[in-house]
Scaffold this motif. Structure first.
Motif, PDB file in Angstrom:
ATOM      1  N   ALA A 239     -43.574  91.909  52.668  1.00  0.00           N
ATOM      2  CA  ALA A 239     -42.214  92.259  53.464  1.00  0.00           C
ATOM      3  C   ALA A 239     -40.989  91.522  52.902  1.00  0.00           C
ATOM      4  CB  ALA A 239     -42.855  91.810  54.958  1.00  0.00           C
ATOM      5  N   GLU A 240     -40.053  92.408  52.947  1.00  0.00           N
ATOM      6  CA  GLU A 240     -38.697  91.760  52.672  1.00  0.00           C
ATOM      7  C   GLU A 240     -37.630  92.365  53.610  1.00  0.00           C
ATOM      8  OE1 GLU A 240     -35.575  90.069  51.817  1.00  0.00           O
ATOM      9  OE2 GLU A 240     -37.343  89.335  50.430  1.00  0.00           O
ATOM     10  N   GLU A 241     -37.034  91.648  54.443  1.00  0.00           N
ATOM     11  CA  GLU A 241     -35.981  92.025  55.328  1.00  0.00           C
ATOM     12  C   GLU A 241     -34.497  92.593  54.653  1.00  0.00           C
ATOM     13  OE1 GLU A 241     -33.886  88.816  57.862  1.00  0.00           O
ATOM     14  OE2 GLU A 241     -35.910  87.963  57.427  1.00  0.00           O
ATOM     15  N   HIS A 242     -34.384  92.038  53.667  1.00  0.00           N
ATOM     16  CA  HIS A 242     -33.202  92.287  52.681  1.00  0.00           C
ATOM     17  C   HIS A 242     -33.486  93.197  51.655  1.00  0.00           C
ATOM     18  CE1 HIS A 242     -30.906  90.286  55.687  1.00  0.00           C
ATOM     19  NE2 HIS A 242     -31.510  89.053  55.396  1.00  0.00           N
ATOM     20  N   ARG A 243     -33.193  92.644  50.263  1.00  0.00           N
ATOM     21  CA  ARG A 243     -33.347  93.412  49.171  1.00  0.00           C
ATOM     22  C   ARG A 243     -34.546  92.897  48.376  1.00  0.00           C
ATOM     23  NH1 ARG A 243     -27.876  94.507  46.305  1.00  0.00           N
ATOM     24  NH2 ARG A 243     -29.026  95.913  44.715  1.00  0.00           N
ATOM     25  N   VAL A 244     -35.273  93.264  47.479  1.00  0.00           N
ATOM     26  CA  VAL A 244     -36.282  92.738  46.859  1.00  0.00           C
ATOM     27  C   VAL A 244     -35.678  91.937  45.617  1.00  0.00           C
ATOM     28  CG1 VAL A 244     -38.037  92.926  45.287  1.00  0.00           C
ATOM     29  CG2 VAL A 244     -37.924  94.302  47.105  1.00  0.00           C
ATOM     30  N   GLY A 245     -35.994  90.520  45.222  1.00  0.00           N
ATOM     31  CA  GLY A 245     -35.296  89.601  44.440  1.00  0.00           C
ATOM     32  C   GLY A 245     -34.993  88.570  45.215  1.00  0.00           C
ATOM     33  N   GLY A 246     -34.748  88.407  46.232  1.00  0.00           N
ATOM     34  CA  GLY A 246     -34.480  87.292  46.825  1.00  0.00           C
ATOM     35  C   GLY A 246     -33.025  86.552  46.649  1.00  0.00           C
ATOM     36  N   THR A 247     -33.026  85.233  47.013  1.00  0.00           N
ATOM     37  CA  THR A 247     -31.573  84.474  46.750  1.00  0.00           C
ATOM     38  C   THR A 247     -31.301  84.507  45.279  1.00  0.00           C
ATOM     39  OG1 THR A 247     -32.076  83.286  48.748  1.00  0.00           O
ATOM     40  CG2 THR A 247     -30.423  82.479  46.999  1.00  0.00           C
ATOM     41  N   CYS A 248     -32.172  84.125  44.462  1.00  0.00           N
ATOM     42  CA  CYS A 248     -31.509  83.867  42.995  1.00  0.00           C
ATOM     43  C   CYS A 248     -30.925  85.337  42.675  1.00  0.00           C
ATOM     44  CB  CYS A 248     -32.819  83.658  42.274  1.00  0.00           C
ATOM     45  SG  CYS A 248     -32.041  83.377  40.524  1.00  0.00           S
ATOM     46  N   VAL A 249     -31.620  86.283  42.746  1.00  0.00           N
ATOM     47  CA  VAL A 249     -31.355  87.668  42.120  1.00  0.00           C
ATOM     48  C   VAL A 249     -30.000  88.443  43.121  1.00  0.00           C
ATOM     49  CG1 VAL A 249     -31.876  90.076  41.550  1.00  0.00           C
ATOM     50  CG2 VAL A 249     -33.215  88.209  41.126  1.00  0.00           C
ATOM     51  N   ILE A 250     -30.190  88.317  44.279  1.00  0.00           N
ATOM     52  CA  ILE A 250     -29.222  89.197  45.177  1.00  0.00           C
ATOM     53  C   ILE A 250     -28.008  88.256  45.556  1.00  0.00           C
ATOM     54  CG2 ILE A 250     -29.035  90.418  47.238  1.00  0.00           C
ATOM     55  CD1 ILE A 250     -31.099  91.500  45.054  1.00  0.00           C
ATOM     56  N   ARG A 251     -28.049  87.199  46.012  1.00  0.00           N
ATOM     57  CA  ARG A 251     -27.031  86.511  46.466  1.00  0.00           C
ATOM     58  C   ARG A 251     -26.927  84.976  46.047  1.00  0.00           C
ATOM     59  NH1 ARG A 251     -30.649  88.108  50.030  1.00  0.00           N
ATOM     60  NH2 ARG A 251     -32.099  86.536  51.051  1.00  0.00           N
ATOM     61  N   GLY A 252     -27.495  84.512  44.846  1.00  0.00           N
ATOM     62  CA  GLY A 252     -27.466  83.184  44.194  1.00  0.00           C
ATOM     63  C   GLY A 252     -27.058  83.132  42.673  1.00  0.00           C
ATOM     64  N   CYS A 253     -28.179  82.408  42.168  1.00  0.00           N
ATOM     65  CA  CYS A 253     -27.906  82.009  40.849  1.00  0.00           C
ATOM     66  C   CYS A 253     -27.415  83.142  39.743  1.00  0.00           C
ATOM     67  CB  CYS A 253     -29.172  81.385  40.120  1.00  0.00           C
ATOM     68  SG  CYS A 253     -30.828  81.969  40.570  1.00  0.00           S
ATOM     69  N   VAL A 254     -28.015  84.257  39.844  1.00  0.00           N
ATOM     70  CA  VAL A 254     -27.589  85.457  39.179  1.00  0.00           C
ATOM     71  C   VAL A 254     -26.309  85.706  39.293  1.00  0.00           C
ATOM     72  CG1 VAL A 254     -28.082  87.682  37.999  1.00  0.00           C
ATOM     73  CG2 VAL A 254     -30.148  86.051  38.630  1.00  0.00           C
ATOM     74  N   PRO A 255     -25.919  86.437  40.275  1.00  0.00           N
ATOM     75  CA  PRO A 255     -24.562  86.950  40.464  1.00  0.00           C
ATOM     76  C   PRO A 255     -23.436  85.768  40.394  1.00  0.00           C
ATOM     77  CG  PRO A 255     -25.570  86.792  42.525  1.00  0.00           C
ATOM     78  CD  PRO A 255     -26.608  86.632  41.469  1.00  0.00           C
TER      79      PRO A 255
END
Length: 458
Positions: A34-50
């Protein structure tokens, strides 16, 4: 299975949850996530990657200045914030899609909903009913902490909103002294924003080696970041031209944007942990043992929600260890010792092992090897950027306890240094390694003289 809908249900599809869910599914287990936002979590979506994309974008202004020193004509290039955001969002969507594909190909089912524990085996999915599972893994990560205890706190943003600013501000104040605050200060400054970093402590990057902290602060100032220490907000007032930051130490600062990067907290809100009997530790994180098991026998937790080492690769390894233990009959734990880390500040930091202060506290007498120098690339055009390399060595055993690098490519350098320190390398073994010339990294294996601070006895 029979008794339950799933063998494993994972709450949170970030790096740790995805790795654990995929490996469990590949074993033949029936897995749901279950994921309430987008698959990928903090790192991929709103963290280290961007954030790393933003670091790359911001570095080009300094590289253009360096290019002139090497004979290139002055660049008239301009930066288009909106075009960058569009490219960044496309790449994030692509990466998120890869996570979804990998999970689906492994046979895992993804549910886009907020999940809450009703009891130790039952998960309520917001708007989508309930499911049951033999085993449950919590991997919900962390969220930025935003203060609300001063007037005008509603005007501030966090790092998550910084990834989606409609336009680049002309002036920004970043509050905080940790790696997120330091990285964003470098990003904004590199993109031409008048940047002020405010931190309530005596120096930035608490938890890192003191020489590293001082060196980074000095180098950031050279790149135009104004650093104000020993200060914090009393109020934020909206004005006709921006925001007036009133500081407890005096000295108002007017900016167009106020961003707080004052820490992250485990995301446990609304998870129903009490209903399932899952215990939190004193820091508000989910308490787990070395196998990532919680206080409930069939519930585990990995990643930032456990607040052990809050790094994406650590969450991945914890998730993999859980899957190996529970679905492959191979009891596995992750060793949290000698985990390297990087700060993508400008200049960047790479560190593994103990700081000098930590080593002296734990081991007593230590030998320090320290070098500050202008790298070859900088010397050529007369720049004033300086690098720092430091080794912390146990005096008795000569085992290297810590390695710290500040300068170009230091995150790349520290990855290989971490291999040696993880294996227990000694200073004589380190010294026996032949240097690669001409490189910045060769300084690591050519330091022979112990460092003695000025004024100290030899």
């Amino acid at each position: 299975m029979g008794k339950y809908d799933y063998d494993l249900f994972v709450i949170g599809a970030g790096s740790g949850g995805v790795r654990a869910g995929r490996l469990a599914a590949l074993s033949g287990a029936k897995v749901g996530l279950a994921e309430e936002h987008r698959v990928g979590g903090t790192c991929v979506i709103r963290g280290c990657v961007p954030k790393k994309f933003m670091v790359y974008a911001s570095e080009f202004s300094n590289q253009a200045a360096v290019a002139e020193g090497y004979g290139w004509s002055a660049s008239q290039a301009t930066f288009d914030w909106k075009r960058f955001l569009e490219a960044k969002d496309r790449e994030i969507a692509r990466l998120s899609g890869i996570y979804v594909t990998n999970l689906s190909n492994a046979g895992a089912e993804i549910v886009h909903a907020k999940a809450r524990l009703a009891d130790a085996h039952t998960v309520e999915l917001e708007g989508k009913g309930t499911v049951t599972a033999d085993k449950i893994l919590i991997a919900t990560g962390g969220r930025p902490w935003k203060p609300d205890d001063f007037p005008g706190a509603e005007h501030i943003i966090t790092s998550e909103e910084a990834f989606h600013l409609p336009e680049l501000p002309k002036r920004v104040l970043v509050a905080g002294g940790g790696y997120i605050a330091v990285e964003f200060a470098g990003i904004f400054a590199g993109l031409g924003v008048d940047t002020t970093l405010v931190y309530r402590g005596p120096n930035i990057l608490r938890g890192f080696d003191d020489d590293v902290r001082t060196h980074v602060a000095e180098e950031m100032k050279k790149r135009g970041v104004k650093i104000v220490l020993g200060a914090q907000h009393a109020a934020v007032e909206k004005t006709a031209t921006g925001y007036l930051n009133r500081m407890t130490s005096g000295g108002d600062i007017e900016t167009d944007l106020v961003m707080f990067a004052t820490g992250r907290r485990p995301y446990v809100d609304g998870l129903g942990l009490e209903a399932a009997g899952v215990r939190l530790n004193e820091a508000g994180a989910i308490a787990v043992d070395k196998f990532s098991k919680t206080s409930v026998d069939n519930i585990w937790a990995v990643g930032d929600v456990t607040d052990r080492i809050n790094l994406t690769p650590v969450a991945i390894r914890e998730g993999a260890a859980f899957a190996q233990t529970e679905f492959y009959g191979n009891p596995t734990t992750f060793d949290h010792d000698m985990v390297a880390s990087a700060v993508f500040s400008q200049p960047p930091v790479g560190a593994v092992g103990l700081s000098e202060a930590e080593a002296r506290h734990l081991h007593g007498k230590v030998d320090i090897y320290l070098s500050r120098f202008r790298p070859m690339k900088t010397t050529f055009y007369g720049g004033d950027e300086r690098c720092l390399i430091k080794l912390v060595v146990d005096a008795a055993s000569q085992k290297i306890l810590g390695c710290h690098v500040v300068g170009p490519d230091s995150p790349e350098i520290i990855q290989m240094a971490a291999v040696a320190l993880k294996m227990g390398v000694t200073k004589p073994q380190w010294d026996a390694t032949c240097a690669v010339h001409p490189t910045l990294a060769e300084e690591l294996v050519t330091m022979r003289d112990k460092y003695v601070p000025q004024g100290a006895a030899a």
